[in-house]
Motif scaffolding. Structure first.
Motif, PDB file in Angstrom:
ATOM      1  N   GLU A 298       0.826  -1.217   0.000  1.00 29.21           N
ATOM      2  CA  GLU A 298       0.000   0.000   0.000  1.00 29.21           C
ATOM      3  C   GLU A 298       0.855   1.261   0.000  1.00 29.21           C
ATOM      4  OE1 GLU A 298      -3.232  -0.092  -0.696  1.00 29.21           O
ATOM      5  OE2 GLU A 298      -2.996  -2.247  -0.739  1.00 29.21           O
ATOM      6  N   CYS A 299       1.948   1.186  -0.705  1.00 27.03           N
ATOM      7  CA  CYS A 299       2.848   2.320  -0.845  1.00 27.03           C
ATOM      8  C   CYS A 299       2.803   2.798  -2.292  1.00 27.03           C
ATOM      9  CB  CYS A 299       4.253   1.883  -0.475  1.00 27.03           C
ATOM     10  SG  CYS A 299       5.289   3.256   0.022  1.00 27.03           S
ATOM     11  N   SER A 300       2.628   4.083  -2.500  1.00 28.24           N
ATOM     12  CA  SER A 300       2.528   4.582  -3.868  1.00 28.24           C
ATOM     13  C   SER A 300       3.784   5.340  -4.278  1.00 28.24           C
ATOM     14  CB  SER A 300       1.289   5.469  -4.043  1.00 28.24           C
ATOM     15  OG  SER A 300       1.355   6.597  -3.201  1.00 28.24           O
ATOM     16  N   GLU A 301       4.181   5.085  -5.535  1.00 23.32           N
ATOM     17  CA  GLU A 301       5.337   5.731  -6.151  1.00 23.32           C
ATOM     18  C   GLU A 301       5.024   5.957  -7.621  1.00 23.32           C
ATOM     19  OE1 GLU A 301       8.138   6.862  -4.899  1.00 23.32           O
ATOM     20  OE2 GLU A 301       8.354   5.870  -2.964  1.00 23.32           O
ATOM     21  N   VAL A 302       5.904   6.645  -8.319  1.00 23.58           N
ATOM     22  CA  VAL A 302       5.741   6.857  -9.752  1.00 23.58           C
ATOM     23  C   VAL A 302       6.303   5.649 -10.497  1.00 23.58           C
ATOM     24  CG1 VAL A 302       6.365   8.283 -11.739  1.00 23.58           C
ATOM     25  CG2 VAL A 302       5.794   9.365  -9.564  1.00 23.58           C
ATOM     26  N   TRP A 303       5.479   5.101 -11.372  1.00 26.06           N
ATOM     27  CA  TRP A 303       5.831   3.971 -12.219  1.00 26.06           C
ATOM     28  C   TRP A 303       5.740   4.415 -13.664  1.00 26.06           C
ATOM     29  CZ3 TRP A 303       6.441  -1.345 -10.621  1.00 26.06           C
ATOM     30  CH2 TRP A 303       6.394  -1.517  -9.228  1.00 26.06           C
ATOM     31  N   LYS A 304       6.243   3.584 -14.571  1.00 27.32           N
ATOM     32  CA  LYS A 304       6.100   3.861 -15.994  1.00 27.32           C
ATOM     33  C   LYS A 304       5.866   2.550 -16.723  1.00 27.32           C
ATOM     34  CE  LYS A 304      11.053   3.702 -17.080  1.00 27.32           C
ATOM     35  NZ  LYS A 304      12.167   4.415 -17.690  1.00 27.32           N
TER      36      LYS A 304
ATOM     37  N   ALA B  41       9.590   3.893 -11.737  1.00 19.64           N
ATOM     38  CA  ALA B  41      10.373   4.934 -12.412  1.00 19.64           C
ATOM     39  C   ALA B  41      11.489   5.447 -11.513  1.00 19.64           C
ATOM     40  CB  ALA B  41       9.473   6.089 -12.844  1.00 19.64           C
ATOM     41  N   GLY B  42      11.272   5.395 -10.231  1.00 18.60           N
ATOM     42  CA  GLY B  42      12.271   5.852  -9.270  1.00 18.60           C
ATOM     43  C   GLY B  42      11.615   6.026  -7.921  1.00 18.60           C
ATOM     44  N   SER B  43      12.346   5.772  -6.863  1.00 17.07           N
ATOM     45  CA  SER B  43      11.803   5.890  -5.516  1.00 17.07           C
ATOM     46  C   SER B  43      12.160   7.251  -4.942  1.00 17.07           C
ATOM     47  CB  SER B  43      12.357   4.776  -4.628  1.00 17.07           C
ATOM     48  OG  SER B  43      11.773   4.855  -3.349  1.00 17.07           O
ATOM     49  N   VAL B  44      11.158   8.021  -4.587  1.00 15.75           N
ATOM     50  CA  VAL B  44      11.369   9.356  -4.035  1.00 15.75           C
ATOM     51  C   VAL B  44      11.620   9.290  -2.533  1.00 15.75           C
ATOM     52  CG1 VAL B  44      10.221  11.570  -3.600  1.00 15.75           C
ATOM     53  CG2 VAL B  44      10.008  10.481  -5.828  1.00 15.75           C
ATOM     54  N   TYR B  45      10.884   8.434  -1.859  1.00 18.98           N
ATOM     55  CA  TYR B  45      10.988   8.309  -0.407  1.00 18.98           C
ATOM     56  C   TYR B  45      11.970   7.193  -0.081  1.00 18.98           C
ATOM     57  CZ  TYR B  45       9.174   8.647   4.398  1.00 18.98           C
ATOM     58  OH  TYR B  45       9.018   8.867   5.747  1.00 18.98           O
ATOM     59  N   ALA B  46      13.084   7.536   0.552  1.00 18.87           N
ATOM     60  CA  ALA B  46      14.100   6.542   0.887  1.00 18.87           C
ATOM     61  C   ALA B  46      13.585   5.620   1.989  1.00 18.87           C
ATOM     62  CB  ALA B  46      15.376   7.234   1.329  1.00 18.87           C
ATOM     63  N   GLY B  47      13.911   4.360   1.896  1.00 23.59           N
ATOM     64  CA  GLY B  47      13.491   3.401   2.920  1.00 23.59           C
ATOM     65  C   GLY B  47      12.101   2.870   2.663  1.00 23.59           C
ATOM     66  N   MET B  48      11.361   2.647   3.714  1.00 20.24           N
ATOM     67  CA  MET B  48      10.049   2.002   3.618  1.00 20.24           C
ATOM     68  C   MET B  48       8.886   2.995   3.544  1.00 20.24           C
ATOM     69  SD  MET B  48      10.690  -1.174   3.438  1.00 20.24           S
ATOM     70  CE  MET B  48       9.103  -1.889   3.687  1.00 20.24           C
ATOM     71  N   GLY B  49       9.146   4.278   3.425  1.00 21.23           N
ATOM     72  CA  GLY B  49       8.066   5.270   3.392  1.00 21.23           C
ATOM     73  C   GLY B  49       7.402   5.356   2.026  1.00 21.23           C
ATOM     74  N   CYS B  50       6.280   6.045   2.010  1.00 22.09           N
ATOM     75  CA  CYS B  50       5.516   6.223   0.777  1.00 22.09           C
ATOM     76  C   CYS B  50       5.598   7.674   0.316  1.00 22.09           C
ATOM     77  CB  CYS B  50       4.056   5.857   0.993  1.00 22.09           C
ATOM     78  SG  CYS B  50       3.814   4.133   1.425  1.00 22.09           S
ATOM     79  N   ALA B  51       5.930   7.887  -0.927  1.00 25.89           N
ATOM     80  CA  ALA B  51       6.057   9.241  -1.476  1.00 25.89           C
ATOM     81  C   ALA B  51       4.699   9.879  -1.749  1.00 25.89           C
ATOM     82  CB  ALA B  51       6.873   9.215  -2.757  1.00 25.89           C
TER      83      ALA B  51
ATOM     84  N   ALA C 109       5.530  15.173  -4.520  1.00 25.01           N
ATOM     85  CA  ALA C 109       5.700  13.969  -3.706  1.00 25.01           C
ATOM     86  C   ALA C 109       6.392  14.330  -2.401  1.00 25.01           C
ATOM     87  CB  ALA C 109       6.518  12.931  -4.474  1.00 25.01           C
ATOM     88  N   ASN C 110       6.417  13.365  -1.471  1.00 23.85           N
ATOM     89  CA  ASN C 110       7.047  13.533  -0.176  1.00 23.85           C
ATOM     90  C   ASN C 110       8.278  12.630  -0.112  1.00 23.85           C
ATOM     91  OD1 ASN C 110       7.759  13.375   2.570  1.00 23.85           O
ATOM     92  ND2 ASN C 110       5.658  13.675   3.225  1.00 23.85           N
ATOM     93  N   ASP C 111       9.441  13.205   0.113  1.00 25.71           N
ATOM     94  CA  ASP C 111      10.667  12.411   0.180  1.00 25.71           C
ATOM     95  C   ASP C 111      10.995  11.944   1.595  1.00 25.71           C
ATOM     96  OD1 ASP C 111      11.638  14.675   1.450  1.00 25.71           O
ATOM     97  OD2 ASP C 111      13.249  15.037   0.011  1.00 25.71           O
ATOM     98  N   GLY C 112      10.128  12.255   2.557  1.00 25.91           N
ATOM     99  CA  GLY C 112      10.346  11.830   3.943  1.00 25.91           C
ATOM    100  C   GLY C 112      11.156  12.808   4.764  1.00 25.91           C
ATOM    101  N   ALA C 113      11.757  13.804   4.102  1.00 23.54           N
ATOM    102  CA  ALA C 113      12.585  14.778   4.816  1.00 23.54           C
ATOM    103  C   ALA C 113      12.047  16.196   4.687  1.00 23.54           C
ATOM    104  CB  ALA C 113      14.015  14.730   4.305  1.00 23.54           C
ATOM    105  N   HIS C 114      11.417  16.515   3.547  1.00 19.68           N
ATOM    106  CA  HIS C 114      11.026  17.887   3.267  1.00 19.68           C
ATOM    107  C   HIS C 114       9.523  18.086   3.122  1.00 19.68           C
ATOM    108  CE1 HIS C 114      15.214  17.441   1.806  1.00 19.68           C
ATOM    109  NE2 HIS C 114      15.350  18.583   2.463  1.00 19.68           N
ATOM    110  N   GLY C 115       8.748  17.055   3.325  1.00 23.81           N
ATOM    111  CA  GLY C 115       7.301  17.152   3.136  1.00 23.81           C
ATOM    112  C   GLY C 115       6.973  17.130   1.645  1.00 23.81           C
ATOM    113  N   ASP C 116       5.788  17.600   1.301  1.00 29.24           N
ATOM    114  CA  ASP C 116       5.352  17.604  -0.103  1.00 29.24           C
ATOM    115  C   ASP C 116       6.052  18.708  -0.859  1.00 29.24           C
ATOM    116  OD1 ASP C 116       3.674  15.537   0.484  1.00 29.24           O
ATOM    117  OD2 ASP C 116       1.861  16.728   0.532  1.00 29.24           O
ATOM    118  N   GLU C 117       6.750  18.330  -1.925  1.00 28.72           N
ATOM    119  CA  GLU C 117       7.489  19.282  -2.761  1.00 28.72           C
ATOM    120  C   GLU C 117       7.346  18.880  -4.219  1.00 28.72           C
ATOM    121  OE1 GLU C 117       9.254  21.916  -1.721  1.00 28.72           O
ATOM    122  OE2 GLU C 117       9.192  21.563   0.438  1.00 28.72           O
ATOM    123  N   VAL C 118       7.584  19.829  -5.119  1.00 23.97           N
ATOM    124  CA  VAL C 118       7.610  19.538  -6.534  1.00 23.97           C
ATOM    125  C   VAL C 118       8.903  18.845  -6.866  1.00 23.97           C
ATOM    126  CG1 VAL C 118       7.584  20.540  -8.853  1.00 23.97           C
ATOM    127  CG2 VAL C 118       6.161  21.520  -7.052  1.00 23.97           C
TER     128      VAL C 118
END
Length: 188
Positions: free
Chosen positions: A136-142, A153-163, A179-188
């Motif tokens: 139940e973790c969402s990321e960008v796919w292609k 396509a790439g993991s934005v959130y390092a580790g087990m978090g959801c972007a 997306a949310n990278d786990g450190a900066h909150g929601d950012e472009v």
């Protein structure tokens, strides 16, 4: 509801889908044709196409066979094909593609989740989207239109978090999203 076509004049305005029993929706122009979701009273909500004439308007494929609904949504054109999200009644909501024929309509994603792929966005010859995995973790796919070519396509959130990416937009040759990278909150 009926789909109408017009050339801009009262005499040139006519019903395109007078035989459909229920509402048509998700109208999308792709490859010089109109693609849409509709129910003809026999097949449930499925993907249709039209060349603008009643005789050129037809059901492409009964993805969820019989009267059950496939509920095609997020219809987009990419690389000469049409991609959409639909439910075949077995796999759950997945990405499908069509060349406009029954044999050219196939499933191209296989997620183990009840969450439908979202935000389909064409970029070049690929379609990017938000996919939710079994965790139940969402990321960008292609996808390139094949099961094997549907990848993260790439993991934005390092580790087990959801972007939790959203607002996907293709700008020239780049995909931009929030997306949310786990450190900066929601950012472009």
């Amino acid at each position: 509801d009926v789909i109408y076509v017009t050339d801009g004049s009262p005499a040139g305005t006519r019903a395109l889908t007078p035989t459909l029993d229920t509402s048509a929706g998700d109208l999308t122009a792709a490859n010089g044709l109109l693609y849409f979701s509709a129910d003809d009273g026999t097949h449930g909500y499925e993907l249709w196409r039209s060349n603008g004439l009643i005789t050129g308007t037809y059901l492409i494929s009964d993805v969820n066979a019989g009267p059950a609904d496939a509920n095609p949504t997020q219809i987009i054109g990419a690389d000469g094909l049409v991609f959409f999200v639909a439910n075949d009644g077995v796999s759950g909501p997945e990405i499908w593609k069509t060349s406009g024929t029954p044999t050219g309509t196939v499933r191209v994603s296989a997620f183990v989740s009840d969450t439908a792929p979202a935000h389909l966005t064409a970029l070049g010859t690929e379609v990017y989207f938000v996919g939710t995995t079994a965790l139940e973790c969402s990321e960008v796919w292609k996808t390139d239109g094949t099961l094997a070519g549907t990848v993260l396509a790439g993991s934005v959130y390092a580790g087990m978090g959801c972007a939790n990416p959203r607002s996907l937009v293709a700008v020239q040759n780049t995909l931009v999203f929030v997306a949310n990278d786990g450190a900066h909150g929601d950012e472009v």
